[in-house]
Design an enzyme around this catalytic site. Sequence first.
Site, mmCIF file in Angstrom:
data_model
loop_
_atom_site.group_PDB
_atom_site.id
_atom_site.type_symbol
_atom_site.label_atom_id
_atom_site.label_comp_id
_atom_site.label_asym_id
_atom_site.label_seq_id
_atom_site.Cartn_x
_atom_site.Cartn_y
_atom_site.Cartn_z
ATOM 1 N N ASP A 186 1.889 -4.812 8.543
ATOM 2 C CA ASP A 186 0.682 -4.002 8.341
ATOM 3 C C ASP A 186 -0.491 -4.970 8.210
ATOM 4 O OD1 ASP A 186 -1.444 -2.555 7.264
ATOM 5 O OD2 ASP A 186 -0.155 -1.240 6.097
ATOM 6 N N TYR A 243 -11.083 0.623 10.554
ATOM 7 C CA TYR A 243 -12.285 1.002 9.804
ATOM 8 C C TYR A 243 -12.627 0.058 8.655
ATOM 9 C CZ TYR A 243 -8.676 3.440 7.009
ATOM 10 O OH TYR A 243 -7.551 3.750 6.287
ATOM 11 N N LYS A 244 -11.870 -1.008 8.483
ATOM 12 C CA LYS A 244 -12.196 -1.979 7.440
ATOM 13 C C LYS A 244 -12.998 -3.132 8.067
ATOM 14 C CE LYS A 244 -7.969 -0.782 4.892
ATOM 15 N NZ LYS A 244 -8.569 0.174 3.954
ATOM 16 N N ARG A 301 -12.213 -4.643 -7.147
ATOM 17 C CA ARG A 301 -12.065 -5.346 -5.862
ATOM 18 C C ARG A 301 -13.434 -5.624 -5.261
ATOM 19 N NH1 ARG A 301 -8.281 -2.574 -1.494
ATOM 20 N NH2 ARG A 301 -10.084 -1.198 -1.502
ATOM 21 N N PHE A 351 0.850 -1.182 0.000
ATOM 22 C CA PHE A 351 0.000 0.000 0.000
ATOM 23 C C PHE A 351 0.889 1.236 0.000
ATOM 24 C CE2 PHE A 351 -2.923 3.168 1.720
ATOM 25 C CZ PHE A 351 -4.031 2.935 0.915
#
Length: 414
Positions: A201, A226-227, A375, A129
């Site tokens: 991560d 938040y995922k 995705r 990322f």
Amino acid sequence: MITLNDCINSDAQDPIARLRDQFALPDNVIYLDGNSLGAQPKSAAMRAQQVIQQEWGQNLIRSWNTAGWFDLPSRLGDLLAPLIGARPAELVVTDSTSINLFKTLAAALQIQAKKYPHKKKIVTERQNFPTDIYMIQGLTAWLESDYEIVLVDTTEQLTAAIDTETAVVLLTQVNYRSGEMLDMHSLTAHAHAQQALTIWDLCHSAGAVPVDLNGCKADMAVGCTYKYLNGGPGAPAYIWVAERHLADFAHPLSGWWGHATPFSMQDTFTPTATIRRALCGTQPVVSLALVESGLQIFQQTDMATLRKKSLALTDLFIQLMTEQCPSNDLTLITPRNHEARGSHVSYMHPHAYPLVQALIQRGIIGDYREPSVMRFGFTPLYTRFVDVWHAVAALRTILETQAYQLNAVRHTVT
């Protein structure tokens, strides 16, 4: 051939199907983007109202003590710990993933510089990322050091890249674009054999796949809430440091909340002996409180059950795509192998962005990532098997009828 009735039966036999009722999902929407922003727990609105109206509105500043605001980062860390193989008091929820990456990277480089001053390599993946790479670039440029940043192009090249000159290895367990999952145990062991430290991560794995930081003997880890953890947009992230490194863990963002006695108001920074030394400044209480609503739902199940459903959902999606969309220029870039797959599935297509927009217009929400990647995230807490069926059926229709706009307007957030 898999039928809609097969999916209905799978939902009927799902042992955690009831957990979906605890989320405020809109009618006529199939949400396949929980890998980017989790759905809202129904309890979050009530919790926010409690914090704003009662704790803040009525009790005012007293709530730092009476409502437990001061201890909230640690309390949330204890709730999260079992999901990532950590022990109580080993992590705190605070700041953003990027800031926590900065802290861990600075600390790891300092630890290594004292032990192995000759080690100047920092290894990560080119497909990591971007913020992970940016933080490495930003910190090493600020240090004006001679660190070498090694960007590896394939996972097969990682082992060779991590050698005796490597100081730190910073990797994401599940790749944000492809959904490929790295072998944390073997890569950490290999890094340690070269006297390198690892930073993991967990943004795209925590809450969807089992993580065992202590079992893998990892060194440090960060992630967002938040995922899959459903903490709310921009919710605070978390940071974990292995107990064996805690005494040596130090970073430049030495704010007063990481002080041993913050309210003594001393003019010299003395870090606390606990993981709270990873804190910086005053914490965002409202945002932290909402994270608790998401984490509490995980107490009603376990990661093994969630992983089993995650694999079943992603297997179903891949199989249905194979059966119903056999051509149409689609290329699967997510591994079929369970051991190498996270909880989202990605396909490349020349018209990926218009296709995603066409799906969204039909109430099926996935997302797009450069270059040309669609995705689809499968959050086991609330995604149904019939959702997978209807999503693939809709995509098949869009492809067959070319019901998408090649000149679809690019939104700022894709």
